[in-house]
Design a protein around this motif. Structure first.
Motif, PDB file in Angstrom:
ATOM      1  N   ILE A   1     -13.623 -10.601  14.738  1.00 26.41           N
ATOM      2  CA  ILE A   1     -12.836  -9.399  15.005  1.00 26.41           C
ATOM      3  C   ILE A   1     -12.058  -8.984  13.759  1.00 26.41           C
ATOM      4  O   ILE A   1     -12.053  -7.808  13.378  1.00 26.41           O
ATOM      5  N   ALA A   2     -11.399  -9.946  13.126  1.00 24.60           N
ATOM      6  CA  ALA A   2     -10.600  -9.634  11.941  1.00 24.60           C
ATOM      7  C   ALA A   2     -11.471  -9.059  10.828  1.00 24.60           C
ATOM      8  O   ALA A   2     -11.072  -8.102  10.141  1.00 24.60           O
ATOM      9  N   ALA A   3     -12.658  -9.630  10.634  1.00 23.81           N
ATOM     10  CA  ALA A   3     -13.560  -9.119   9.597  1.00 23.81           C
ATOM     11  C   ALA A   3     -14.009  -7.699   9.928  1.00 23.81           C
ATOM     12  O   ALA A   3     -14.140  -6.846   9.033  1.00 23.81           O
ATOM     13  N   THR A   4     -14.246  -7.426  11.208  1.00 17.33           N
ATOM     14  CA  THR A   4     -14.656  -6.086  11.634  1.00 17.33           C
ATOM     15  C   THR A   4     -13.541  -5.079  11.396  1.00 17.33           C
ATOM     16  O   THR A   4     -13.768  -3.966  10.909  1.00 17.33           O
ATOM     17  N   VAL A   5     -12.311  -5.455  11.735  1.00 16.34           N
ATOM     18  CA  VAL A   5     -11.171  -4.574  11.497  1.00 16.34           C
ATOM     19  C   VAL A   5     -10.991  -4.335   9.997  1.00 16.34           C
ATOM     20  O   VAL A   5     -10.788  -3.196   9.557  1.00 16.34           O
ATOM     21  N   ALA A   6     -11.095  -5.391   9.200  1.00 19.55           N
ATOM     22  CA  ALA A   6     -10.928  -5.251   7.754  1.00 19.55           C
ATOM     23  C   ALA A   6     -11.975  -4.314   7.157  1.00 19.55           C
ATOM     24  O   ALA A   6     -11.697  -3.579   6.205  1.00 19.55           O
ATOM     25  N   ARG A   7     -13.171  -4.323   7.731  1.00 16.78           N
ATOM     26  CA  ARG A   7     -14.265  -3.496   7.204  1.00 16.78           C
ATOM     27  C   ARG A   7     -14.189  -2.054   7.685  1.00 16.78           C
ATOM     28  O   ARG A   7     -14.386  -1.112   6.907  1.00 16.78           O
ATOM     29  N   LEU A   8     -13.887  -1.848   8.975  1.00 21.28           N
ATOM     30  CA  LEU A   8     -13.968  -0.516   9.569  1.00 21.28           C
ATOM     31  C   LEU A   8     -12.623   0.195   9.692  1.00 21.28           C
ATOM     32  O   LEU A   8     -12.581   1.419   9.820  1.00 21.28           O
ATOM     33  N   ALA A   9     -11.534  -0.561   9.661  1.00 25.18           N
ATOM     34  CA  ALA A   9     -10.206   0.049   9.774  1.00 25.18           C
ATOM     35  C   ALA A   9      -9.229  -0.716   8.885  1.00 25.18           C
ATOM     36  O   ALA A   9      -8.271  -1.323   9.368  1.00 25.18           O
ATOM     37  N   PRO A  10      -9.469  -0.689   7.580  1.00 27.82           N
ATOM     38  CA  PRO A  10      -8.681  -1.535   6.665  1.00 27.82           C
ATOM     39  C   PRO A  10      -7.194  -1.208   6.636  1.00 27.82           C
ATOM     40  O   PRO A  10      -6.394  -2.056   6.236  1.00 27.82           O
ATOM     41  N   GLU A  11      -6.807  -0.012   7.041  1.00 27.54           N
ATOM     42  CA  GLU A  11      -5.387   0.358   7.043  1.00 27.54           C
ATOM     43  C   GLU A  11      -4.720   0.088   8.389  1.00 27.54           C
ATOM     44  O   GLU A  11      -3.521   0.329   8.544  1.00 27.54           O
ATOM     45  N   ALA A  12      -5.490  -0.394   9.352  1.00 29.54           N
ATOM     46  CA  ALA A  12      -4.920  -0.635  10.681  1.00 29.54           C
ATOM     47  C   ALA A  12      -4.015  -1.864  10.675  1.00 29.54           C
ATOM     48  O   ALA A  12      -4.201  -2.789   9.885  1.00 29.54           O
ATOM     49  N   TRP A  13      -3.051  -1.857  11.575  1.00 28.00           N
ATOM     50  CA  TRP A  13      -2.229  -3.030  11.845  1.00 28.00           C
ATOM     51  C   TRP A  13      -2.768  -3.704  13.091  1.00 28.00           C
ATOM     52  O   TRP A  13      -2.985  -3.054  14.112  1.00 28.00           O
ATOM     53  N   THR A  14      -3.002  -5.004  13.009  1.00 26.89           N
ATOM     54  CA  THR A  14      -3.478  -5.755  14.168  1.00 26.89           C
ATOM     55  C   THR A  14      -2.313  -6.524  14.777  1.00 26.89           C
ATOM     56  O   THR A  14      -1.597  -7.245  14.075  1.00 26.89           O
ATOM     57  N   ILE A  15      -2.121  -6.343  16.067  1.00 25.53           N
ATOM     58  CA  ILE A  15      -1.063  -7.023  16.812  1.00 25.53           C
ATOM     59  C   ILE A  15      -1.751  -7.980  17.774  1.00 25.53           C
ATOM     60  O   ILE A  15      -2.479  -7.556  18.674  1.00 25.53           O
ATOM     61  N   ASN A  16      -1.551  -9.277  17.544  1.00 25.06           N
ATOM     62  CA  ASN A  16      -2.293 -10.281  18.302  1.00 25.06           C
ATOM     63  C   ASN A  16      -1.463 -10.904  19.411  1.00 25.06           C
ATOM     64  O   ASN A  16      -0.371 -11.419  19.178  1.00 25.06           O
ATOM     65  N   PHE A  17      -2.029 -10.880  20.624  1.00 31.73           N
ATOM     66  CA  PHE A  17      -1.446 -11.611  21.751  1.00 31.73           C
ATOM     67  C   PHE A  17      -2.419 -12.644  22.298  1.00 31.73           C
ATOM     68  O   PHE A  17      -2.113 -13.358  23.241  1.00 31.73           O
ATOM     69  N   THR A  18      -3.614 -12.714  21.714  1.00 28.39           N
ATOM     70  CA  THR A  18      -4.609 -13.685  22.180  1.00 28.39           C
ATOM     71  C   THR A  18      -4.077 -15.100  21.997  1.00 28.39           C
ATOM     72  O   THR A  18      -3.642 -15.480  20.917  1.00 28.39           O
ATOM     73  N   ASN A  19      -4.145 -15.884  23.053  1.00 35.12           N
ATOM     74  CA  ASN A  19      -3.682 -17.277  22.996  1.00 35.12           C
ATOM     75  C   ASN A  19      -4.769 -18.215  22.476  1.00 35.12           C
ATOM     76  O   ASN A  19      -5.957 -17.905  22.613  1.00 35.12           O
ATOM     77  N   PRO A  20      -4.360 -19.345  21.894  1.00 37.39           N
ATOM     78  CA  PRO A  20      -3.002 -19.709  21.490  1.00 37.39           C
ATOM     79  C   PRO A  20      -2.541 -18.785  20.359  1.00 37.39           C
ATOM     80  O   PRO A  20      -3.164 -18.771  19.290  1.00 37.39           O
ATOM     81  N   ALA A  21      -1.467 -18.022  20.610  1.00 37.41           N
ATOM     82  CA  ALA A  21      -1.154 -16.863  19.778  1.00 37.41           C
ATOM     83  C   ALA A  21      -0.852 -17.217  18.325  1.00 37.41           C
ATOM     84  O   ALA A  21      -1.292 -16.511  17.413  1.00 37.41           O
ATOM     85  N   GLY A  22      -0.110 -18.286  18.082  1.00 39.79           N
ATOM     86  CA  GLY A  22       0.191 -18.650  16.699  1.00 39.79           C
ATOM     87  C   GLY A  22      -1.039 -19.093  15.950  1.00 39.79           C
ATOM     88  O   GLY A  22      -1.279 -18.695  14.799  1.00 39.79           O
ATOM     89  N   LEU A  23      -1.863 -19.911  16.593  1.00 40.31           N
ATOM     90  CA  LEU A  23      -3.101 -20.401  15.985  1.00 40.31           C
ATOM     91  C   LEU A  23      -4.061 -19.251  15.696  1.00 40.31           C
ATOM     92  O   LEU A  23      -4.628 -19.155  14.591  1.00 40.31           O
ATOM     93  N   VAL A  24      -4.262 -18.354  16.654  1.00 42.04           N
ATOM     94  CA  VAL A  24      -5.200 -17.250  16.466  1.00 42.04           C
ATOM     95  C   VAL A  24      -4.681 -16.290  15.401  1.00 42.04           C
ATOM     96  O   VAL A  24      -5.453 -15.795  14.575  1.00 42.04           O
ATOM     97  N   THR A  25      -3.384 -16.035  15.395  1.00 40.55           N
ATOM     98  CA  THR A  25      -2.818 -15.175  14.348  1.00 40.55           C
ATOM     99  C   THR A  25      -3.049 -15.783  12.975  1.00 40.55           C
ATOM    100  O   THR A  25      -3.440 -15.081  12.026  1.00 40.55           O
ATOM    101  N   GLU A  26      -2.821 -17.095  12.838  1.00 39.84           N
ATOM    102  CA  GLU A  26      -3.034 -17.743  11.545  1.00 39.84           C
ATOM    103  C   GLU A  26      -4.500 -17.647  11.129  1.00 39.84           C
ATOM    104  O   GLU A  26      -4.807 -17.429   9.947  1.00 39.84           O
ATOM    105  N   ALA A  27      -5.418 -17.795  12.074  1.00 43.90           N
ATOM    106  CA  ALA A  27      -6.842 -17.649  11.756  1.00 43.90           C
ATOM    107  C   ALA A  27      -7.134 -16.255  11.204  1.00 43.90           C
ATOM    108  O   ALA A  27      -7.852 -16.101  10.204  1.00 43.90           O
ATOM    109  N   MET A  28      -6.568 -15.225  11.815  1.00 44.66           N
ATOM    110  CA  MET A  28      -6.860 -13.844  11.425  1.00 44.66           C
ATOM    111  C   MET A  28      -6.237 -13.465  10.091  1.00 44.66           C
ATOM    112  O   MET A  28      -6.669 -12.496   9.456  1.00 44.66           O
TER     113      MET A  28
END
Length: 479
Positions: free
Chosen positions: A126-153
């Protein structure tokens, strides 16, 4: 301006749209794109959103799609709230762990690590897709485990991904009210990891805290009262008094807040802090395990049954908003029921007039980013030297200032000593999950599982990883 919601068929998406309806003129959102892999759930949620907007003539348009690229293209904001494996996956997370004698809660312990192991590869995609197709977008993550998934992205998105959770905001709101403190003139020391943090300071300041938020989200929305939002800041002004010891000394007052009932007055005084409610799993793992085992069904089984009923009803002729509202209120009232029963904490307070949940936090972040109106919120961001016990790239949960430039962590007092070892151990487990996802190594997954304090055994960790691999095709990459 487009807001894309990934996991757009999710049960709590109407909360986000409801908050947006009350505030869309300030965020500038004109279109909401819902993405989900389940077209039926998308249709059901779409009916609820239509009902929410029926008395709002300028409501943001809603489009639905099962194509990730289509959903993300043109987005200014991407709200990530997916569940890899669905609620049936959560049930298996819980049951595998319970079968091997440990807790299987979806964000802590074995169940949370299983969930993370199958979610991190999807989060990277998902992060790679956002970076490619919407590079100026802000991603707000609530997917759990939220801290771990945010760090991955952050690997693909850097600081353009911000993790959110409603637990710290709710905790801070309850503590500030109990202490009689004004959010606009009080600095809060809160720090840790997602679902693993402590509030350990309340410091009044002479003037209103710049950018703090206190007030309603906006106008009323049919079917729900508007919640209020509060922003909280970290770091005490030199010489500022701390109101928290006074609250901790007042047992009767502590008993008026949920954490006082859940943890007990003596425990809070011993800690000198108010823990996030999820720390109950760590402070009484044996009691919680026994309570979960004694329950008629796990939390995942309850939610699966409830949501299946809800989505079936949403496909029928009834009022979709009333159907969803009834299910949502039942869900809120039964949250962490086993923990509260074990502690004798009574029923969970559910006051719809109090600060909004994660949807309110998300809207506050979006508004600050879109309008460059500084706000202070407790968020999941990269450490950047805030907590000396972790490296700079570790995603932590702390008060932040948010504006058009992003979310920057604010200084806080050092983490309480009693929390340091726990934070380091859980972060080690999270880092092990990231390593396993990157390398495909079963051994790395076992090490991650063994590092978690609620597992703490390499032999048991190996059995857990192998059991989860047998349950989930998504984990076949672990070799």
């Amino acid at each position: 301006m487009r807001l894309t919601i990934l996991g757009g068929g999710g049960f709590r998406v109407p909360l986000v749209y409801r908050a947006l309806l009350a505030d869309h003129r300030r965020t500038g959102i004109t279109e909401v794109a819902l993405h989900d892999v389940d077209a039926g759930r998308l249709a059901g949620v779409g009916r609820v959103l239509t009902a929410l907007a029926r008395d709002v003539p300028d409501a943001p348009a809603v489009v639905t799609t099962t194509d990730l690229g289509e959903a993300v293209t043109g987005a200014a904001f991407v709200f990530c709230a997916i569940r890899v494996g669905g609620l049936r996956g959560r049930v298996r997370d819980e049951r595998v762990a319970l079968g091997l004698g440990v807790l299987g809660q979806e964000t802590v312990g074995a169940g949370g690590l299983s969930y993370g192991l199958r979610t991190v590869p999807v989060a990277h995609h998902i992060a790679a897709t956002v970076a490619r197709l919407a590079p100026e977008a802000w991603t707000i993550n609530f997917t759990n485990p939220a801290g771990l998934v945010t760090e991955a992205m952050t690997a693909e998105l850097g600081d353009r991904v911000i993790g959110i959770c409603d637990s710290p905001a709710g905790l801070a709101d309850r503590v500030l009210r109990a202490a009689g403190a004004d959010p606009a003139t009080t600095r809060v020391d809160y720090a840790g990891l997602n679902h693993l943090g402590w509030l350990y300071g309340l410091h009044p300041v002479g003037d209103a805290v710049p950018g703090s938020l206190s007030g309603s989200v906006g106008g009323a929305v049919p079917g729900l009262s508007s919640g209020s939002l509060s922003g909280f800041t970290g770091g005490a002004a030199p010489g500022a008094a701390d109101l928290l010891p006074g609250l901790l000394a007042d047992g009767a007052l502590l008993g008026t807040i949920e954490e006082g009932r859940l943890f007990g007055v003596d425990r809070l005084r011993e800690l000198g802090a108010i823990p996030n409610e999820y720390l109950h799993y760590y402070y009484d793992p044996a009691g919680t395990l026994a309570a979960v085992r004694a329950a008629d069904q796990t939390r995942g089984e309850f939610l699966l049954e409830q949501q299946d009923r809800c989505y079936t009803s949403l496909a029928g002729p009834g009022d979709p908003l009333e159907t969803w509202l009834g299910a949502w209120r039942e869900r809120e009232a039964t949250y962490m029921a086993e923990n509260r029963e074990l502690a004798g904490a009574g029923e969970r307070a559910h006051d719809e007039s109090r600060p909004a949940g994660y949807e309110g936090v998300a809207l506050s972040v979006m508004r600050a980013l879109a309008r460059d109106e500084p706000a202070r919120l407790i968020l999941n961001v990269r450490n950047q030297g805030t907590l000396s016990v972790l490296d700079n790239d570790a995603v932590i949960e702390v008060p932040c200032t948010v504006d058009a430039g992003g979310a920057a962590p604010e200084p806080v007092a050092p983490l309480p000593e009693h929390g340091v070892g726990l934070v380091r151990a859980v972060k080690s487990a999270e880092r092990g999950v990231l390593e396993a996802a990157a390398s495909g190594s079963r051994l790395a997954a076992v090490r991650a599982m063994a590092a978690h304090p609620l597992v703490d055994s390499e032999r048991l960790a190996a059995r857990l990883v192998d059991a989860y691999r047998a349950e989930f095709s998504e984990l076949s990459y672990l070799r």
